[in-house]
Scaffold this motif. Structure first.
Motif, PDB file in Angstrom:
ATOM      1  N   LEU B  65       0.816  -1.217   0.000  1.00 30.63           N
ATOM      2  CA  LEU B  65       0.000   0.000   0.000  1.00 30.63           C
ATOM      3  C   LEU B  65       0.845   1.260   0.000  1.00 30.63           C
ATOM      4  O   LEU B  65       0.320   2.363  -0.075  1.00 30.63           O
ATOM      5  N   SER B 526      -2.296  -9.511  10.320  1.00 26.93           N
ATOM      6  CA  SER B 526      -3.218  -8.391  10.470  1.00 26.93           C
ATOM      7  C   SER B 526      -2.834  -7.507  11.652  1.00 26.93           C
ATOM      8  O   SER B 526      -3.407  -6.437  11.826  1.00 26.93           O
ATOM      9  N   GLN B 546      -5.827  -5.647  18.056  1.00 33.01           N
ATOM     10  CA  GLN B 546      -5.773  -6.634  16.971  1.00 33.01           C
ATOM     11  C   GLN B 546      -6.222  -5.982  15.665  1.00 33.01           C
ATOM     12  O   GLN B 546      -7.100  -5.129  15.650  1.00 33.01           O
ATOM     13  N   GLY B 547      -5.615  -6.415  14.586  1.00 32.00           N
ATOM     14  CA  GLY B 547      -6.078  -6.024  13.257  1.00 32.00           C
ATOM     15  C   GLY B 547      -5.601  -4.674  12.774  1.00 32.00           C
ATOM     16  O   GLY B 547      -6.022  -4.227  11.709  1.00 32.00           O
ATOM     17  N   ALA B 550      -4.515  -4.047   9.255  1.00 32.53           N
ATOM     18  CA  ALA B 550      -5.569  -4.035   8.242  1.00 32.53           C
ATOM     19  C   ALA B 550      -6.501  -2.844   8.439  1.00 32.53           C
ATOM     20  O   ALA B 550      -7.562  -2.791   7.827  1.00 32.53           O
ATOM     21  N   GLU B 551      -6.091  -1.911   9.289  1.00 30.47           N
ATOM     22  CA  GLU B 551      -6.924  -0.739   9.576  1.00 30.47           C
ATOM     23  C   GLU B 551      -7.329  -0.048   8.275  1.00 30.47           C
ATOM     24  O   GLU B 551      -6.487   0.285   7.431  1.00 30.47           O
ATOM     25  N   GLY B 552      -8.618   0.142   8.106  1.00 29.00           N
ATOM     26  CA  GLY B 552      -9.126   0.889   6.958  1.00 29.00           C
ATOM     27  C   GLY B 552      -8.908   0.231   5.612  1.00 29.00           C
ATOM     28  O   GLY B 552      -8.960   0.911   4.586  1.00 29.00           O
ATOM     29  N   PHE B 553      -8.698  -1.080   5.590  1.00 23.43           N
ATOM     30  CA  PHE B 553      -8.335  -1.677   4.297  1.00 23.43           C
ATOM     31  C   PHE B 553      -9.484  -1.657   3.296  1.00 23.43           C
ATOM     32  O   PHE B 553      -9.263  -1.687   2.089  1.00 23.43           O
ATOM     33  N   LEU B 554     -10.731  -1.548   3.800  1.00 19.32           N
ATOM     34  CA  LEU B 554     -11.846  -1.443   2.856  1.00 19.32           C
ATOM     35  C   LEU B 554     -11.852  -0.085   2.158  1.00 19.32           C
ATOM     36  O   LEU B 554     -12.431   0.057   1.081  1.00 19.32           O
ATOM     37  N   ASP B 555     -11.226   0.900   2.795  1.00 24.69           N
ATOM     38  CA  ASP B 555     -11.213   2.246   2.224  1.00 24.69           C
ATOM     39  C   ASP B 555      -9.976   2.499   1.361  1.00 24.69           C
ATOM     40  O   ASP B 555      -9.684   3.645   1.013  1.00 24.69           O
ATOM     41  N   THR B 556      -9.237   1.441   1.071  1.00 28.39           N
ATOM     42  CA  THR B 556      -8.020   1.600   0.266  1.00 28.39           C
ATOM     43  C   THR B 556      -8.318   2.352  -1.026  1.00 28.39           C
ATOM     44  O   THR B 556      -9.264   2.033  -1.739  1.00 28.39           O
ATOM     45  N   ALA B 558      -8.009   2.745  -4.375  1.00 29.13           N
ATOM     46  CA  ALA B 558      -7.547   1.937  -5.515  1.00 29.13           C
ATOM     47  C   ALA B 558      -6.972   2.812  -6.617  1.00 29.13           C
ATOM     48  O   ALA B 558      -6.099   2.370  -7.375  1.00 29.13           O
TER      49      ALA B 558
END
Lengths: 235, 567
Positions: B65, B526, B546-547, B550-556, B558
């Motif tokens: 990223l 993660s 935990q995690g 992967a913080e905010g990975f849906l908001d990457t 693109a």
């Protein structure tokens, strides 16, 4: 002439039309272009199963207005975000009410164009599994958002009465079966997930755990143009 | 039934209506349009470097990223911790993560891209980032794809170089002043190292080295057969090359390590420091005397080296500097003999001492209480299986007493590592990896105290002020704490097995130390950390996160990664 037409229109508008209860089973396919959907599926096609009950609240030949109550479900969504080594799964439950306005073109009883609007709530249940840790439990969270759908289409129905020269009352109009095809746009507000690993079910064990902060996975947006196809039964 | 009956409604057309074919075609078109629409970023292979321990943060570089991820465990007033996770974008294709000298900043080297495939061209860069994300990063344009970074201990200098063999010009270096803002062409400054058949192999700093009456900032570049001295404050001057073997010689003298003996600042002729070098397989110590040369021309260095090649009985495996009566002396240890050699660089005089037990490592203890008063002492040991004995050599009069200053003791088990403790005269012995035993060696008393703690191949961290050691045994959901003031060992149960331990001293903010904690990394991709109070770890005060990787990975975004990048 104008006067005759006006009278005819008034007669038509005031003529009683049969009220009906529809049951629709549909397969919906939305084209979701938001990148967040890629976390859960490997292309942009968001498919969904939908069941909808409709009841005619207003009918006046050739118009009809139906109130709808429906439920949609998509539960197979899963993909891996390779860059994060996260295996994600998502199931979506939609509950909605709507209005459908249709018209029965004179002489084309097998065809019924319509438009509809729907509004309701979307419930999303997501799980995220760390692909690197075999024994790691999945992070889970749920989120609720709103939905609005607007679209239009046609029903292609076979009224059961056409098979009989004189159908008995139970099979008279409007009983019919057919398919529908429609297109529209489905807007869902973003589903926001803050997943965490569920606490152990045993209370003592849960109380003994070191308090854990989860994380914000972000938002998933499931809006997009949608095509619906399915079966309709009119009773 | 009769035809005379009116039909309720006109008969419809057969159900196979003409709209069916277009509907199917529309469906197929939608399906085709929807397929293959996954953004490229989601299929990028995970590439995370770290964790790197900073003063009050742990840091990772998410190379996929192109972001720096930092986590701070901030102690709450009432106990426990809050976690602050910060993600900061860096340049294209990060390859290297390092810490500034004071560990308050993260340094990231990126290789940029030549553009295309949706990307704008971007130079190679060095980022200096505030882990809190509050300060804008300093971005130094390196302009070459360096993949190694040497940092001066005072934090002012960085030299980027090539470690890999595929560099176009491996003799190029970039000199960066980290205490000054980036400036085109001057910071960083690209410096070609004069080559004599080799290339830079390592970069060392001789910062604040007094030569004559002035402190110099010098970089010493190792190459096969020679070393190069660069005056970092006068990069326009000619750099100085010192040959360690004749240019026609076939002996491959590849310098491997250095030791520095500062000069005598009270010397009326000015201080003359010595830089000692050793090379594998070469039974010599190279002593470079750096002398002031105030009469040098403007474009020449105002100091000059002279080199003495001092033979020793066998190739030295390690060396260290200690104080002699007339100035600094060197103690070189050579395991093949076995023995040590004390060397006076001013006279090239050497004194050999035969050891009772082979040693390949030396560690100097400058102020050890003995019956004769306070003495300098050398611990001589050898890592690895088979050697359980170590030598103690009193250095103050070793030139005259030689072996009479030597004492050899049995450590009880082979030693892998010798680690400092808070007490300058006590060290922690990490025994062989198989048993994972630990002992405390008291250098003054020459005693070994075995500890009831085993680490095996597990993780180990030292309290920043040397008050305790923290250990983790693989596969056990626990860590052990050994307090050095009391010798008390305590086990602390966790909820998952540790993969790494990081004792962070904290970064000063006003009168407090932010991020001071013992962080346990559980090794999940993660991200899974447990924070414990550093000075008194206990389960009640522990908190986990935990995690966070992967913080905010849906908001990457693109669009920031539209395709595979072009190197």
């Amino acid at each position: 002439m104008r006067r005759r037409l006006l009278v005819a229109a008034l007669v038509l508008a005031s003529a009683p039309a049969a009220r009906a209860t529809d049951v629709r089973l549909g397969a919906d396919m939305a084209w979701v272009q938001d990148s967040s959907f890629d976390a859960f599926w490997t292309n942009d096609l968001f498919s969904r199963f939908d069941v909808c009950l409709a009841y005619t609240t207003f009918a006046s030949v050739p118009f009809r207005l139906d109130a709808e109550l429906g439920y949609g479900y998509a539960g197979y969504l899963g993909a891996t975000a390779a860059f994060a080594a996260i295996e994600s799964e998502l199931s979506v439950h939609d509950a909605y009410v709507g209005l459908r306005a249709s018209i029965d073109p004179p002489g084309l009883s097998w065809l019924r164009p319509y438009v509809r609007v729907q509004g309701g709530a979307t419930f999303g249940l997501a799980s995220f599994r760390d692909a690197s840790a075999d024994d790691a439990p999945a992070y889970e969270d749920w989120s609720v958002g709103g939905l609005v759908y607007g679209g239009g289409g046609v029903e292609l129905v076979l009224p059961l009465g056409v098979f009989l020269d004189e159908p008995p009352a139970p099979l008279s109009e409007p009983m019919a079966f057919g398919i529908f095809l429609e297109g529209g746009y489905f807007y869902r507000s973003a589903l926001s997930f803050h997943p965490a690993i569920p606490a152990p079910e045993d209370e003592d064990e849960a109380a003994d755990r070191i308090p854990v902060a989860g994380f914000s996975a972000g938002d998933v947006v499931l809006s997009g143009g949608e095509l619906r196809i399915g079966f309709v039964a009119r009773l | 039934m009769s035809d005379s009956h009116p039909r309720p409604r006109p008969r419809p057309s057969p159900p196979g209506c003409p709209l069916g074919a277009p509907a199917l075609a529309l469906l197929a078109a939608l399906a085709l349009a929807a397929c293959g629409g996954r953004d490229e970023i989601w299929d990028r292979v995970r590439d995370v470097r770290g964790p790197l321990a900073l003063a009050g943060h742990l840091a990772w570089v998410d190379a996929a990223l192109e972001e720096l991820v930092t986590v701070e465990a901030r102690a709450r007033d009432g106990g426990g911790f809050d976690f602050l996770v910060v993600r900061q974008p860096v340049g294209r294709r990060p390859v290297l993560l390092a810490a500034s000298a004071d560990r308050t900043r993260a340094l990231v080297v990126t290789h940029g891209t030549t553009g295309g495939a949706g990307y704008e061209a971007e130079e190679e860069r060095l980022y200096r980032l505030d882990p809190t994300g509050r300060e804008a990063p300093a971005v130094y344009e390196l302009r070459s794809p360096f993949d190694a970074l040497a940092l001066s201990t005072d934090g002012r200098w960085a030299v980027a170089s090539f470690a890999s063999d595929d560099a176009v010009n491996p003799n190029e270096l970039a000199v960066v002043r980290l205490d000054q803002p980036p400036a085109p062409d001057t910071n960083p400054r690209l410096v070609p190292v004069r080559t004599y058949g080799s290339r830079p192999l390592a970069v060392h700093f001789l910062e604040d080295l007094t030569i004559g009456d002035r402190d110099r900032q010098i970089a010493l570049i190792f190459s096969a057969r020679y070393v190069t001295l660069i005056d970092l404050e006068h990069l326009d001057r000619r750099m100085t090359t010192v040959f360690l073997s004749a240019r026609a010689s076939t002996d491959a003298v590849v310098p491997a390590a250095l030791a520095v003996a500062p000069g005598d600042a009270t010397d009326p002729d000015g201080a003359t420091p010595y830089v000692f070098l050793r090379a594998p397989g070469i039974a010599d110590v190279f002593a470079l005397a750096l002398k002031d040369n105030p009469d040098a021309a403007e474009d020449q260095n105002d100091f000059g080296p002279t080199v003495n090649e001092i033979p020793v009985p066998a190739p030295p495996d390690d060396f260290a500097v200690f104080d002699g009566p007339e100035g600094a002396l060197l103690l070189a240890v050579h395991g093949r003999t076995p023995g040590v050699t004390a060397i006076d660089p001013r006279t090239t005089a050497a004194w050999d001492v035969r050891l009772d037990a082979a040693a390949t490592r030396v560690q100097i203890f400058p102020d050890v209480p003995t019956r004769e008063g306070r003495r300098q002492l050398a611990l001589l040991w050898s890592p690895g299986a088979g050697q359980t004995r170590a030598g103690f050599l009193v250095l103050d009069d070793v030139q005259t007493r030689l072996r009479r200053n030597l004492e050899t003791i049995d450590l009880g088990a082979p030693v892998q590592q010798v680690l400092p403790t808070g007490d300058p005269n006590r060290v922690l012995l990490v025994h062989d990896a198989f048993s994972g035993r630990l002992s405390i060696l008291d250098v003054a008393d020459r005693t070994v105290e075995p500890l009831g703690v085993w680490v095996g191949a597990g993780a180990l961290a030292t309290h920043p002020e040397g008050r305790a050691f923290f250990f983790a045994t693989p596969g056990r959901d626990a860590i052990s704490e050994l307090r050095l003031d009391t010798g008390h060992a305590e086990e602390l149960r966790l909820d998952a097995a540790p993969a790494g331990l990081y004792a962070l001293p904290g970064r000063p903010v006003g009168s407090t130390l932010r991020g001071r904690a013992l962080l346990v990394d559980h090794g999940w991709s993660s991200g899974y950390l447990t924070a414990l109070p550093l000075d008194a770890p206990d389960r009640a005060g522990a908190r986990s996160i935990q995690g966070f990787l992967a913080e905010g990975f849906l908001d990457t975004d693109a669009d920031r990664h539209p395709a595979e990048e072009v190197p």
